[in-house]
Write a protein that holds these residues in place. Structure first.
Motif, PDB file in Angstrom:
ATOM      1  N   CYS A   1      62.876   8.219  46.710  1.00 41.88           N
ATOM      2  CA  CYS A   1      61.687   8.478  46.529  1.00 41.88           C
ATOM      3  C   CYS A   1      60.444   7.444  47.058  1.00 41.88           C
ATOM      4  O   CYS A   1      59.457   7.765  47.789  1.00 41.88           O
ATOM      5  CB  CYS A   1      61.062   9.014  45.162  1.00 41.88           C
ATOM      6  N   GLU A   2      60.505   6.352  46.700  1.00 48.13           N
ATOM      7  CA  GLU A   2      59.760   5.427  46.830  1.00 48.13           C
ATOM      8  C   GLU A   2      59.637   5.144  48.466  1.00 48.13           C
ATOM      9  O   GLU A   2      58.666   4.444  49.065  1.00 48.13           O
ATOM     10  CB  GLU A   2      59.963   3.970  46.044  1.00 48.13           C
ATOM     11  N   ALA A   3      60.822   5.161  49.129  1.00 47.52           N
ATOM     12  CA  ALA A   3      60.769   5.104  50.537  1.00 47.52           C
ATOM     13  C   ALA A   3      60.134   6.250  51.203  1.00 47.52           C
ATOM     14  O   ALA A   3      59.641   5.649  52.389  1.00 47.52           O
ATOM     15  CB  ALA A   3      62.304   5.253  51.028  1.00 47.52           C
ATOM     16  N   ILE A   4      59.914   7.245  50.795  1.00 48.94           N
ATOM     17  CA  ILE A   4      59.275   8.376  51.427  1.00 48.94           C
ATOM     18  C   ILE A   4      57.799   8.395  50.686  1.00 48.94           C
ATOM     19  O   ILE A   4      56.967   9.541  51.104  1.00 48.94           O
ATOM     20  CB  ILE A   4      59.808   9.616  51.494  1.00 48.94           C
ATOM     21  N   GLY A   5      57.335   7.477  49.769  1.00 53.33           N
ATOM     22  CA  GLY A   5      55.978   7.390  49.167  1.00 53.33           C
ATOM     23  C   GLY A   5      56.046   8.745  47.855  1.00 53.33           C
ATOM     24  O   GLY A   5      54.880   8.966  47.628  1.00 53.33           O
ATOM     25  N   ALA A   6      56.927   9.160  47.546  1.00 49.42           N
ATOM     26  CA  ALA A   6      56.783  10.353  46.463  1.00 49.42           C
ATOM     27  C   ALA A   6      57.093   9.236  45.175  1.00 49.42           C
ATOM     28  O   ALA A   6      56.854   8.146  45.193  1.00 49.42           O
ATOM     29  CB  ALA A   6      58.117  10.990  46.467  1.00 49.42           C
TER      30      ALA A   6
ATOM     31  N   CYS B   1      60.172  23.386  50.039  1.00 51.38           N
ATOM     32  CA  CYS B   1      59.094  21.956  49.654  1.00 51.38           C
ATOM     33  C   CYS B   1      58.865  21.321  51.006  1.00 51.38           C
ATOM     34  O   CYS B   1      59.195  21.853  52.114  1.00 51.38           O
ATOM     35  CB  CYS B   1      60.159  21.024  48.841  1.00 51.38           C
ATOM     36  N   ASP B   2      57.903  20.659  50.837  1.00 51.34           N
ATOM     37  CA  ASP B   2      57.184  19.837  52.158  1.00 51.34           C
ATOM     38  C   ASP B   2      57.958  18.659  52.824  1.00 51.34           C
ATOM     39  O   ASP B   2      57.222  17.718  53.134  1.00 51.34           O
ATOM     40  CB  ASP B   2      55.724  19.585  51.581  1.00 51.34           C
ATOM     41  N   ILE B   3      59.332  18.462  52.276  1.00 49.44           N
ATOM     42  CA  ILE B   3      59.806  17.057  52.921  1.00 49.44           C
ATOM     43  C   ILE B   3      60.235  17.585  54.263  1.00 49.44           C
ATOM     44  O   ILE B   3      60.441  18.548  54.879  1.00 49.44           O
ATOM     45  CB  ILE B   3      61.064  17.093  51.871  1.00 49.44           C
ATOM     46  N   THR B   4      60.009  16.336  55.132  1.00 50.50           N
ATOM     47  CA  THR B   4      60.200  16.749  56.607  1.00 50.50           C
ATOM     48  C   THR B   4      61.395  16.038  57.048  1.00 50.50           C
ATOM     49  O   THR B   4      62.221  15.113  56.302  1.00 50.50           O
ATOM     50  CB  THR B   4      59.005  15.957  57.259  1.00 50.50           C
ATOM     51  N   LEU B   5      61.946  16.142  58.204  1.00 48.08           N
ATOM     52  CA  LEU B   5      63.211  15.481  58.582  1.00 48.08           C
ATOM     53  C   LEU B   5      63.182  14.107  58.808  1.00 48.08           C
ATOM     54  O   LEU B   5      64.116  13.308  58.478  1.00 48.08           O
ATOM     55  CB  LEU B   5      63.585  16.247  60.265  1.00 48.08           C
ATOM     56  N   ARG B   6      62.025  13.534  59.021  1.00 48.32           N
ATOM     57  CA  ARG B   6      61.799  11.980  59.060  1.00 48.32           C
ATOM     58  C   ARG B   6      62.057  11.572  57.673  1.00 48.32           C
ATOM     59  O   ARG B   6      62.545  10.418  57.604  1.00 48.32           O
ATOM     60  CB  ARG B   6      60.161  11.902  59.553  1.00 48.32           C
ATOM     61  N   GLU B   7      61.542  12.394  56.783  1.00 49.43           N
ATOM     62  CA  GLU B   7      61.569  11.577  55.383  1.00 49.43           C
ATOM     63  C   GLU B   7      63.065  11.780  54.813  1.00 49.43           C
ATOM     64  O   GLU B   7      63.559  10.992  53.995  1.00 49.43           O
ATOM     65  CB  GLU B   7      60.541  12.468  54.362  1.00 49.43           C
ATOM     66  N   LEU B   8      63.725  13.081  55.209  1.00 49.68           N
ATOM     67  CA  LEU B   8      65.027  12.969  54.907  1.00 49.68           C
ATOM     68  C   LEU B   8      65.811  11.719  55.730  1.00 49.68           C
ATOM     69  O   LEU B   8      66.687  11.330  55.032  1.00 49.68           O
ATOM     70  CB  LEU B   8      65.799  14.399  55.505  1.00 49.68           C
ATOM     71  N   GLU B   9      65.529  11.588  56.723  1.00 51.30           N
ATOM     72  CA  GLU B   9      66.420  10.370  57.435  1.00 51.30           C
ATOM     73  C   GLU B   9      65.925   9.109  56.563  1.00 51.30           C
ATOM     74  O   GLU B   9      66.947   8.141  56.300  1.00 51.30           O
ATOM     75  CB  GLU B   9      65.668  10.050  59.061  1.00 51.30           C
ATOM     76  N   LEU B  10      64.746   8.935  56.061  1.00 53.54           N
ATOM     77  CA  LEU B  10      64.519   7.633  55.276  1.00 53.54           C
ATOM     78  C   LEU B  10      65.299   7.799  53.937  1.00 53.54           C
ATOM     79  O   LEU B  10      65.875   6.703  53.290  1.00 53.54           O
ATOM     80  CB  LEU B  10      63.116   7.560  54.965  1.00 53.54           C
TER      81      LEU B  10
END
Length: 701
Positions: free
Chosen positions: A506-511, A664-673
């Motif tokens: 979560c911290e990696a994607i700013g959550a 939910c608003d998670i993106t593919l880029r965030e899933l990669e992170l």
């Protein structure tokens, strides 16, 4: 509390509520500050006796008095006259030409005996005005004089005109200058009758040789006016003392600075309105850029307005306390509690920005008896105090940390107070110094008290899950965590592992990593109802081997609904309950589904899916991935980096293909992170270890 939550639930999507709250905040500042900005006005008339000493609230130029003094200075300037030296030369030439003409006529008319003919010839040569100066007999006497006498008269007259005309002669001094001619010709060797005639002619040759210089006079007057300094009524200057007679001049000054009741100037209101706009603008910007949550923005804004209102009200109440001439009660204001609550409940950047706004408002509110609109010392004191409160709460937010922040604020207040006292170079008594330091200490102490006291109110009223609340819920001594630890130790260990994975991802994607960690602690609380039916708690056999796939499925799925029930029973925050409900989404229980397909000809896939809902937030989505990844990696015999990465990516791909992240608003880029973060954390846990050889112990005989 429930009514407040019900109201917020229905208005949190109404955009106009946001504008109403911003407007209320602006009106609050205008209402509170206008009383302190608007100068006090007096019911005074000319020729009254002043009942009190009145000082000017502003510095302003008295233009009427300044113009009056400039006019007086201009009137004192004397006219400027310029000496015309060419006038002397012209009059010398004129008198010289006169006598030369007489000599010429004498030579030309030597044979003429008729006086009238001589006079006629003379009139042809000389200007007519000259004949008004002498009578005809005198002209005849002059023309009949000897040539030598005429030459002597010429030299004497030219000398006299030159001598007198080289000095300034004004119109007023003309007669005096002409009287000097007689003295100049007094010793000339001429017959008395002829001398009188020459004296008359010489006097007529004398004229004023200075003229009025308009340009020079105007320049001199302008310089005199420029030298007059503007008459100013200084801020804090005594206009009228108690018992003094109100003259027209004093009344004019009172009117000029706006202290009369009949003076309804709107300038203070316009100035205050502009100031409030400048203060509201960064708040709007902060909520737009830093707290732009379409679901909760109105709730957060209402929290901010409530904190701001309480802070301003406390300032006003403290202002009502009796003051002394030495110190202001503004140093007692616990302004740090406002920024500390804003930091805990909303945003650190918003708290820092609000510190500036509090300091400006406080400097206006506590400006009684000071020169100017703002109390500079109070502004600096409140700014440093508010900033100290918000900046010290950067890390863990426990009650103990709030108390530490309060003492830190007190320390900063004391340092700032001492700095201001020493810079003023004032001679204060020990009692006065003690009062200053006591107020600085009390400000930080009460800031901590107000923060700790009001925080539960905000959390309960607005349903806010603060960082401090999350840290309290993460305490291992919490009843539910102890319940998991004692009744389902395997689940407890699993939850800790998932928490580590989810927090880092979560911290990696700013959550919100802290929310993810705490939610993971409780996400499987439902397993405590039937702990032996979950593999991490099983020792010595799997009870599902004796159950049908449908019954096993019902038991497994029930841990979600059971967990939600338990969490609601313990009044856990809604965010944690939602994550516990969503962490499996609508995924398929593949093991029991395939087991059922092997036992029966026809099986509905929907019957073996969790009821959902699907993850609604990034935190829920990450936790759902981490939950599956942790269980899957634990089942690997020899987990390597390649196996772990392949497993993580396959689980994420499976969730994507199953449309689990559609809500939910998670993106593919965030899933990669998320995938990279999970792999890094798991590689740290399942790193390779050295195999130690068995060492046989031999008995020492």
């Amino acid at each position: 509390m429930e009514r407040i939550r019900f109201f917020l639930e229905h208005v949190k999507h109404v955009r106009i509520i946001r504008y109403i709250l911003f407007t209320f905040l602006a009106l609050l500042m205008v209402t509170v500050l206008y009383y302190h900005v608007k100068p006090q006005q007096y019911s005074i008339r000319p020729f009254d006796i002043s009942k009190e000493t009145i000082r000017s609230p502003i510095t302003i130029e008295d233009k009427d008095t300044t113009e009056k003094l400039k006019k007086e200075a201009a009137e004192k300037v004397t006219d400027v006259y310029t000496l015309k030296k060419e006038y002397a030369e012209n009059r010398v030439d004129l008198i010289s030409s006169l006598f030369t003409t007489i000599l010429d006529i004498q030579e030309e008319t030597g044979s003429l005996k008729n006086d009238s003919e001589i006079i006629k010839k003379l009139k042809e040569r000389l200007p007519q005005e000259w004949f008004t100066y002498l009578s005809e007999d005198e002209w005849i006497r002059l023309l009949t004089a000897k040539s030598e006498e005429i030459r002597v008269a010429k030299e004497a007259s030219v000398t006299a005109v030159h001598s007198i005309m080289n000095e300034p002669i004004t119109q007023e001094e003309l007669q005096k200058a002409k009287m000097r001619v007689q003295n100049e010709l007094k010793y000339v060797m001429l017959p008395s009758s002829l001398k009188d005639i020459v004296t008359k002619l010489t006097k007529e040759a004398i004229i004023p040789n200075v003229i009025y210089d308009r340009a020079a006079t105007e320049e001199k007057r302008r310089q005199a006016m420029d030298e007059v300094k503007p008459v100013k009524i200084l801020q804090g200057q005594i206009i009228v003392e108690e018992g003094q007679f109100i003259t027209n001049e004093i009344y004019h000054q009172l009117k000029l600075v706006g202290l009369l009741e009949n003076d309804h100037s709107i300038q203070p209101f316009i100035g205050l309105l502009l100031l409030v706009i400048l203060l509201i603008a960064p708040i709007i910007y902060g909520f737009t850029r830093w707290i732009d949550d379409g679901q909760q923005t109105n709730t957060y804004l209402l929290i901010y307005v409530t904190i701001f209102t309480i802070t301003v009200i406390i300032m006003e109440l403290i202002r009502l306390l009796p003051e002394s001439d030495t110190f202001s009660t503004g140093y007692l204001v616990p302004v740090a509690f406002g920024t500390m609550l804003t930091r805990i409940l909303l945003s650190e950047r918003l708290a820092i920005m609000t510190s500036v706004i509090y300091s400006i408002c406080g400097s206006v509110i506590f400006n009684e008896g000071m020169n100017g609109t703002f109390h500079a010392s109070i502004a600096v004191y409140l700014l440093t105090s508010a900033l100290a409160g918000s900046l010290f709460l950067q890390k863990e937010l426990r009650k103990a940390k709030i108390w530490q922040a309060g003492f830190f604020v007190s320390f900063i207040n004391i340092v700032v107070m001492l700095a201001m006292i020493l810079m003023k170079n004032g001679h204060y008594s020990m009692m006065e110094m003690s009062m200053f330091l006591l107020m600085a200490l009390a400000s930080g102490f009460f800031s901590a008290i107000f923060t700790i006291g009001l925080l539960p109110f905000f959390e309960a009223s607005f349903g806010i899950l603060s960082s401090m609340k999350l840290i309290e819920l993460s305490n291992p001594n919490h009843p539910l965590l102890r319940k998991i630890l004692t009744e389902a130790p395997g689940t407890y260990h699993h939850s800790i592992m998932v928490a580590n994975l989810a927090e880092a991802a979560c911290e990696a994607i700013g959550a919100n990593g802290l929310l993810a960690r705490v939610a993971c602690y409780y996400h499987d609380i439902g397993k405590t109802k039937r702990p032996r039916y979950f593999i991490e708690n099983q020792i010595g056999g799997n009870p599902h081997d004796q159950l049908s796939p449908q019954l096993s499925k019902n038991i497994i799925i029930a841990h979600v609904t059971d967990g939600v029930s338990i969490l609601k029973k313990y009044r856990m925050p809604k965010e944690i309950i939602d994550i516990a409900e969503q962490h499996h989404g609508t995924t398929l229980l593949k093991y029991f589904y395939h087991k059922a397909t092997q036992q029966m000809d026809y099986v509905l896939e929907e019957e073996f899916r969790y009821p959902g809902p699907k993850p609604q937030t990034k935190e829920a989505a990450v936790i759902s991935i981490a939950d599956s990844v942790e269980a899957a990696v634990r089942s690997l015999a020899n987990p390597s980096q390649e196996k772990i990465e392949k497993l993580v990516r396959s689980i994420i791909a499976d969730r994507l293909q199953d449309n689990q992240f559609n809500e939910c608003d998670i993106t593919l880029r965030e899933l990669e992170l998320v995938a990279k973060s999970l792999c890094e954390t798991l590689n740290g846990v399942f790193h390779s270890r050295i195999e130690y050889p068995d060492i046989r112990k031999e008995k020492v005989k």
